[in-house]
Design an enzyme around this catalytic site. Structure first.
Site, PDB file in Angstrom:
ATOM      1  N   TYR A 242      18.530  43.342 -27.102  1.00 44.72           N
ATOM      2  CA  TYR A 242      19.405  41.529 -27.792  1.00 44.72           C
ATOM      3  C   TYR A 242      18.450  40.621 -26.869  1.00 44.72           C
ATOM      4  O   TYR A 242      17.796  39.596 -27.612  1.00 44.72           O
ATOM      5  CB  TYR A 242      20.373  41.570 -27.873  1.00 44.72           C
ATOM      6  CG  TYR A 242      21.113  40.236 -28.593  1.00 44.72           C
ATOM      7  CD1 TYR A 242      21.232  39.741 -29.726  1.00 44.72           C
ATOM      8  CD2 TYR A 242      21.902  39.398 -26.973  1.00 44.72           C
ATOM      9  CE1 TYR A 242      22.004  38.297 -30.061  1.00 44.72           C
ATOM     10  CE2 TYR A 242      22.187  38.149 -27.464  1.00 44.72           C
ATOM     11  CZ  TYR A 242      21.848  37.705 -29.092  1.00 44.72           C
ATOM     12  OH  TYR A 242      22.676  36.438 -29.522  1.00 44.72           O
TER      13      TYR A 242
ATOM     14  N   LYS B 112      15.640  38.289 -28.382  1.00 45.95           N
ATOM     15  CA  LYS B 112      15.416  36.352 -28.036  1.00 45.95           C
ATOM     16  C   LYS B 112      14.957  36.079 -27.373  1.00 45.95           C
ATOM     17  O   LYS B 112      14.434  34.800 -27.800  1.00 45.95           O
ATOM     18  CB  LYS B 112      17.506  36.201 -27.895  1.00 45.95           C
ATOM     19  CG  LYS B 112      18.291  37.046 -28.604  1.00 45.95           C
ATOM     20  CD  LYS B 112      17.959  36.152 -29.952  1.00 45.95           C
ATOM     21  CE  LYS B 112      19.482  36.552 -30.857  1.00 45.95           C
ATOM     22  NZ  LYS B 112      19.041  36.028 -32.495  1.00 45.95           N
TER      23      LYS B 112
END
Length: 302
Positions: free
Chosen positions: A172, A176
């Site tokens: 993640y 990002k």
């Protein structure tokens, strides 16, 4: 009623069936926009479900007198992303704002992270941002070349996990961080077509964060709920409005009533000897550079 600073604008919000995305869709509608509510209705880990949250949000918008349409395309699928942009144009006659918000998590320490868990999260977050942006800018470039004025906006969704890192969220966080870099490149490339590109790193209570930050996510018994997802949307609506025309390539951290401008990577202190270094010489040089530099932001969970 709040000022309708997006009156007449057509807005796509991805992942808008729940949480922050739902709050964005409702806030844009309250600001006068026509909204394409995109959501697959998937579970927290991206697994398919029979739920129809996008249609539920459309019903909420229509109940408040707004205009909206549901979309169930997969934003990380090339043709799905193309269809999402096409639906906005075909339904409302154009597109003014793209808010990339869709995503899910499959948290795991890196030593236990599988290839599938890596690929799935990077796909929906990073490719899901790129695919929608790619088809949107194709539309806006065509409008610009045809001599029709473009005053368009893209608002991407990064995270503190991407800006500072987050233990247990390597997939993640990497996605990002990629979104932050993609935002800078897109802002530089899209300006010629009348399109600004910014990103937010929000902190709020959602399905993705309630297990990670359980101790700090509790709803207050009274007073201001600093972790409500609705706190994130005012900035996003403003970034989607004509008022934000002079702002592009920026990253905003948003939490509760706080808005901050994140600086990102910048050129730091340097030493230049004007010639090639010997490896053994660099120990004290690096130590001196670190001593002169500001300490890094702490990694979440470290």
């Amino acid at each position: 009623m709040s000022e309708q600073i997006c009156a007449g604008r057509t807005v796509i919000v991805t992942g808008a069936g729940r949480g922050i995305g739902r709050a964005h869709a409702l806030a844009f509608a309250a600001a006068g926009a026509r909204v394409v509510v995109n959501d697959l209705g998937s579970a927290l880990d991206g697994a398919a479900t029979a739920e129809t949250p996008a249609q539920q949000v459309v019903a909420e918008i229509e109940a408040m007198g707004g205009q909206a349409v549901a979309n169930g395309d997969d934003v990380a699928d090339w043709e799905g992303a193309r269809n999402l942009i096409r639906q906005a144009v075909d339904t409302f006659g154009g597109l003014d704002v793209l808010v990339n918000n869709a995503g899910f998590v499959r948290d795991r320490m890196l030593v236990n992270l599988s290839e599938d868990e890596w690929d799935a999260v990077v796909r929906v977050h990073l490719k899901g941002h790129f695919a929608t942006m790619r088809h949107a800018i194709e539309y806006w470039r065509g409008e610009s070349k045809a001599g029709r004025p473009v005053d368009a906006r893209i608002v991407n969704t990064s995270s503190g996990a991407g800006l500072q890192g987050s233990v247990g969220q390597g997939n993640y966080g990497a996605a990002k961080a990629g979104i932050a870099g993609l935002t800078l490149t897109a802002a530089a490339e899209f300006a010629r077509y009348g399109v600004t590109v910014n990103a937010i790193a929000p902190a709020a209570r959602t399905r993705m964060t309630e297990t990670v930050f359980a101790d700090t996510m509790a709803k207050p018994e009274d007073g201001f709920d600093a972790m409500a997802p609705e706190n994130i949307s005012p900035l996003v609506v403003w970034l989607g409005s004509p008022q934000s025309a002079g702002v592009t390539g920026r990253m905003f951290e948003v939490e509760g009533g706080k808005v901050a401008l994140a600086d990102g990577w910048r050129h730091g202190v340097a030493v230049d000897r004007g010639a090639r270094w010997e490896p053994a010489e660099l120990g004290p040089v690096v130590a001196d550079l670190i001593a002169k530099a500001a300490p890094p932001e702490p990694v979440y969970g470290a």
